[in-house]
Motif scaffolding. Structure first.
Motif, PDB file in Angstrom:
ATOM      1  N   TRP A 185      -0.882  -0.034  -8.284  1.00 31.13           N
ATOM      2  CA  TRP A 185      -1.048  -0.536  -7.033  1.00 31.13           C
ATOM      3  C   TRP A 185      -0.699   0.370  -6.038  1.00 31.13           C
ATOM      4  CZ3 TRP A 185      -3.517  -4.643  -7.782  1.00 31.13           C
ATOM      5  CH2 TRP A 185      -2.848  -5.330  -8.922  1.00 31.13           C
ATOM      6  N   SER A 186      -1.115   1.764  -5.929  1.00 38.41           N
ATOM      7  CA  SER A 186      -0.797   2.808  -5.249  1.00 38.41           C
ATOM      8  C   SER A 186      -1.994   2.563  -4.323  1.00 38.41           C
ATOM      9  CB  SER A 186      -0.625   4.064  -5.845  1.00 38.41           C
ATOM     10  OG  SER A 186      -1.926   4.510  -6.546  1.00 38.41           O
ATOM     11  N   ASP A 187      -1.927   3.489  -3.180  1.00 41.05           N
ATOM     12  CA  ASP A 187      -2.985   3.496  -2.098  1.00 41.05           C
ATOM     13  C   ASP A 187      -4.110   4.363  -2.715  1.00 41.05           C
ATOM     14  OD1 ASP A 187      -1.398   2.231  -0.539  1.00 41.05           O
ATOM     15  OD2 ASP A 187      -0.787   3.973   0.730  1.00 41.05           O
ATOM     16  N   THR A 188      -3.763   5.603  -3.310  1.00 40.05           N
ATOM     17  CA  THR A 188      -4.945   6.248  -4.275  1.00 40.05           C
ATOM     18  C   THR A 188      -5.684   5.579  -5.055  1.00 40.05           C
ATOM     19  OG1 THR A 188      -3.380   8.128  -3.881  1.00 40.05           O
ATOM     20  CG2 THR A 188      -5.257   8.263  -5.494  1.00 40.05           C
ATOM     21  N   THR A 189      -4.706   4.643  -5.835  1.00 38.23           N
ATOM     22  CA  THR A 189      -5.849   3.710  -6.877  1.00 38.23           C
ATOM     23  C   THR A 189      -6.398   2.882  -5.978  1.00 38.23           C
ATOM     24  OG1 THR A 189      -4.110   4.162  -8.545  1.00 38.23           O
ATOM     25  CG2 THR A 189      -5.551   2.149  -8.683  1.00 38.23           C
ATOM     26  N   ARG A 190      -6.129   2.211  -4.946  1.00 38.78           N
ATOM     27  CA  ARG A 190      -6.873   1.300  -4.085  1.00 38.78           C
ATOM     28  C   ARG A 190      -8.200   1.879  -3.839  1.00 38.78           C
ATOM     29  NH1 ARG A 190      -6.598  -3.202  -4.337  1.00 38.78           N
ATOM     30  NH2 ARG A 190      -9.078  -2.957  -4.603  1.00 38.78           N
ATOM     31  N   GLY A 191      -8.095   3.155  -3.388  1.00 40.33           N
ATOM     32  CA  GLY A 191      -9.521   3.823  -3.085  1.00 40.33           C
ATOM     33  C   GLY A 191     -10.357   3.758  -4.319  1.00 40.33           C
ATOM     34  N   LEU A 192      -9.955   4.368  -5.374  1.00 46.64           N
ATOM     35  CA  LEU A 192     -10.524   4.483  -6.400  1.00 46.64           C
ATOM     36  C   LEU A 192     -11.388   3.061  -6.830  1.00 46.64           C
ATOM     37  CD1 LEU A 192      -8.207   6.886  -8.739  1.00 46.64           C
ATOM     38  CD2 LEU A 192     -10.281   7.445  -7.660  1.00 46.64           C
ATOM     39  N   LEU A 193     -10.526   1.976  -6.832  1.00 46.26           N
ATOM     40  CA  LEU A 193     -10.975   0.814  -7.117  1.00 46.26           C
ATOM     41  C   LEU A 193     -12.105   0.273  -6.339  1.00 46.26           C
ATOM     42  CD1 LEU A 193      -7.519  -1.102  -8.054  1.00 46.26           C
ATOM     43  CD2 LEU A 193      -9.520  -0.548  -9.732  1.00 46.26           C
ATOM     44  N   ASP A 194     -11.879   0.552  -5.111  1.00 50.94           N
ATOM     45  CA  ASP A 194     -12.942   0.116  -4.043  1.00 50.94           C
ATOM     46  C   ASP A 194     -14.398   0.994  -4.057  1.00 50.94           C
ATOM     47  OD1 ASP A 194     -11.121  -1.814  -2.934  1.00 50.94           O
ATOM     48  OD2 ASP A 194     -10.487  -0.421  -1.178  1.00 50.94           O
ATOM     49  N   ARG A 195     -14.141   2.121  -4.287  1.00 53.64           N
ATOM     50  CA  ARG A 195     -15.359   2.879  -4.348  1.00 53.64           C
ATOM     51  C   ARG A 195     -16.103   2.834  -5.828  1.00 53.64           C
ATOM     52  NH1 ARG A 195     -11.696   6.464  -2.023  1.00 53.64           N
ATOM     53  NH2 ARG A 195     -11.367   7.440  -3.828  1.00 53.64           N
ATOM     54  N   GLY A 196     -15.222   2.593  -6.781  1.00 53.87           N
ATOM     55  CA  GLY A 196     -15.678   2.753  -8.079  1.00 53.87           C
ATOM     56  C   GLY A 196     -16.511   1.713  -8.778  1.00 53.87           C
ATOM     57  N   HIS A 197     -16.262   0.316  -8.516  1.00 56.96           N
ATOM     58  CA  HIS A 197     -16.941  -0.950  -8.977  1.00 56.96           C
ATOM     59  C   HIS A 197     -16.881  -1.842  -8.058  1.00 56.96           C
ATOM     60  CE1 HIS A 197     -18.004  -3.964 -11.882  1.00 56.96           C
ATOM     61  NE2 HIS A 197     -18.624  -2.996 -12.684  1.00 56.96           N
ATOM     62  N   ALA A 198     -17.803  -2.860  -7.949  1.00 60.17           N
ATOM     63  CA  ALA A 198     -17.675  -4.032  -6.884  1.00 60.17           C
ATOM     64  C   ALA A 198     -16.674  -4.784  -7.159  1.00 60.17           C
ATOM     65  CB  ALA A 198     -19.257  -4.790  -7.141  1.00 60.17           C
ATOM     66  N   LYS A 199     -16.056  -5.027  -8.644  1.00 56.25           N
ATOM     67  CA  LYS A 199     -15.146  -5.734  -9.053  1.00 56.25           C
ATOM     68  C   LYS A 199     -13.999  -5.258  -8.506  1.00 56.25           C
ATOM     69  CE  LYS A 199     -14.773 -10.132 -10.865  1.00 56.25           C
ATOM     70  NZ  LYS A 199     -15.701 -11.092 -10.234  1.00 56.25           N
ATOM     71  N   GLY A 200     -13.802  -3.833  -8.483  1.00 59.45           N
ATOM     72  CA  GLY A 200     -12.619  -3.218  -8.141  1.00 59.45           C
ATOM     73  C   GLY A 200     -12.013  -3.912  -7.083  1.00 59.45           C
ATOM     74  N   ARG A 201     -12.497  -4.187  -5.822  1.00 62.54           N
ATOM     75  CA  ARG A 201     -12.253  -4.776  -4.706  1.00 62.54           C
ATOM     76  C   ARG A 201     -11.408  -6.022  -4.766  1.00 62.54           C
ATOM     77  NH1 ARG A 201     -17.152  -2.398  -3.248  1.00 62.54           N
ATOM     78  NH2 ARG A 201     -18.624  -4.312  -3.405  1.00 62.54           N
ATOM     79  N   GLU A 202     -11.683  -6.688  -5.813  1.00 64.66           N
ATOM     80  CA  GLU A 202     -10.927  -7.985  -6.019  1.00 64.66           C
ATOM     81  C   GLU A 202      -9.685  -7.748  -6.923  1.00 64.66           C
ATOM     82  OE1 GLU A 202     -13.400 -11.168  -7.445  1.00 64.66           O
ATOM     83  OE2 GLU A 202     -15.213 -10.352  -7.123  1.00 64.66           O
TER      84      GLU A 202
END
Length: 340
Positions: free
Chosen positions: A293-310
């Protein structure tokens, strides 16, 4: 490929990656952390790769520093391709994986030995870390197929997922709730999404059912190359399933998810969760949860896969059911006022 060989292959790849990290001292043995995911054509595997990257910080790498990973110092996490939810909970139970993705219904039934796990040993080593994202039932046919609903599936050849997958459990339940039983009203093929779409493209199958977060790579490719439709599951058809399995809810696959869809598709959903084995140390799981739940992981999830934003912290506790928290995850959520 059996569970052990898959795990050994994953660890071998991870060891190569760790050896390439600049400054990695030979005396600093990395802590390997295996995450059971799913097949390459689905959503679990790519999301698992993103999370594995996010929680890793091999020996010699800068951890929790500006511009660096927020991962766990000394950890090399590996996303291992598997058959999916059912195999993942079994890998966790046997100790052949430290963690895994699973549908929330599979987690509940396996932990309690109920429902579709009636009569089987309980998967009592399972512990909850986080709800990740909703998975959507995909009932996919060719665009030129005459199949429009469940009544048209009788006598057809349907891919329902691999033997040890949560997709198979969900597909069988949905079909049975609507009067269709494998070996009687339809012929079941135990194939993953990529295999099922390949067979449909060659007209060797009539439909592919699976439980996956959209967009799934196998369906993206199939819809683009051959043309597809997704059967709606709504109204009485959806309610029959929800009455049998209250873990399911209603949702929508948007028309923009796959090329050629003409409208949003109503369907059923079930949560995907991250679970770990109870023997993983509390401090390790606390650090993993913090990294997730870190800010760095937030960026990886948002950029890495459409489902990551959820995958959002606000939904972290959704769908836990009776599966206990791992103490490390529980401590993180209490300290951050997410769990009171």
């Amino acid at each position: 490929m059996n569970e052990f060989s898959m795990t050994r292959r994953g660890l071998g790849l991870a060891a190569v990656g760790a050896a390439m990290v600049p400054g990695l001292a030979a005396a600093q043995a990395p802590q390997f952390f295996r995450i059971g995911t799913g097949s390459a054509g689905g959503t679990y595997y790519p999301i698992g790769g993103i999370i594995a990257n996010a929680i890793s910080c091999p020996p010699g790498a800068p951890c929790n520093a500006a511009g660096a990973t927020d991962g766990v110092p000394g950890m090399v996490a590996v996303a291992v391709a598997t058959q999916g939810s059912v195999q993942n909970v079994n890998l966790i139970q046997s100790g052949n994986a430290e963690a895994g993705f699973t549908q929330s219904d599979v987690a509940h039934w396996s932990y309690t030995g109920t429902g579709l796990f009636e009569g089987r040993p309980k998967v009592d080593r399972l512990r909850f870390v986080a709800h990740l994202f909703p998975e959507h039932i995909h009932a996919v046919v060719r665009r030129d197929s005459a199949i429009r609903g469940f009544s048209d599936l009788s006598g057809k050849r349907i891919a329902i997922g691999l033997q040890a997958s949560g997709a198979r459990i969900g597909a069988e339940m949905i079909l049975e709730a609507n009067g269709l039983r494998a070996g009687r009203e339809y012929t079941a093929e135990f194939l993953n999404q990529a295999q099922g779409t390949e067979r449909m493209q060659d007209r060797g199958l009539d439909a592919t059912f699976t439980v996956v977060g959209y967009p799934a790579a196998a369906f993206t490719e199939f819809c683009s190359r051959a043309g597809c439709r997704i059967l709606p599951i709504a109204g009485a058809e959806a309610q029959k399933v929800i009455e049998r399995a209250p873990f399911y809810g209603t949702g929508t696959i948007p028309r923009t998810a796959y090329e050629g869809l003409e409208a949003d598709i109503p369907t059923l959903t079930v949560g995907a969760v991250l679970a770990v084995r109870d023997t993983v140390p509390e401090a390790t799981v606390y650090a993993i949860t913090r990294a997730l739940w870190s800010d760095t992981t937030r960026g990886l999830l948002d950029r890495g896969h459409a489902k990551g934003r959820e995958i959002v912290k606000e939904g972290a506790l959704t769908g836990r059911g009776v599966v206990p928290f791992h103490p490390g995850a529980e401590r993180y959520y209490r300290e951050n006022n997410i769990l009171r």
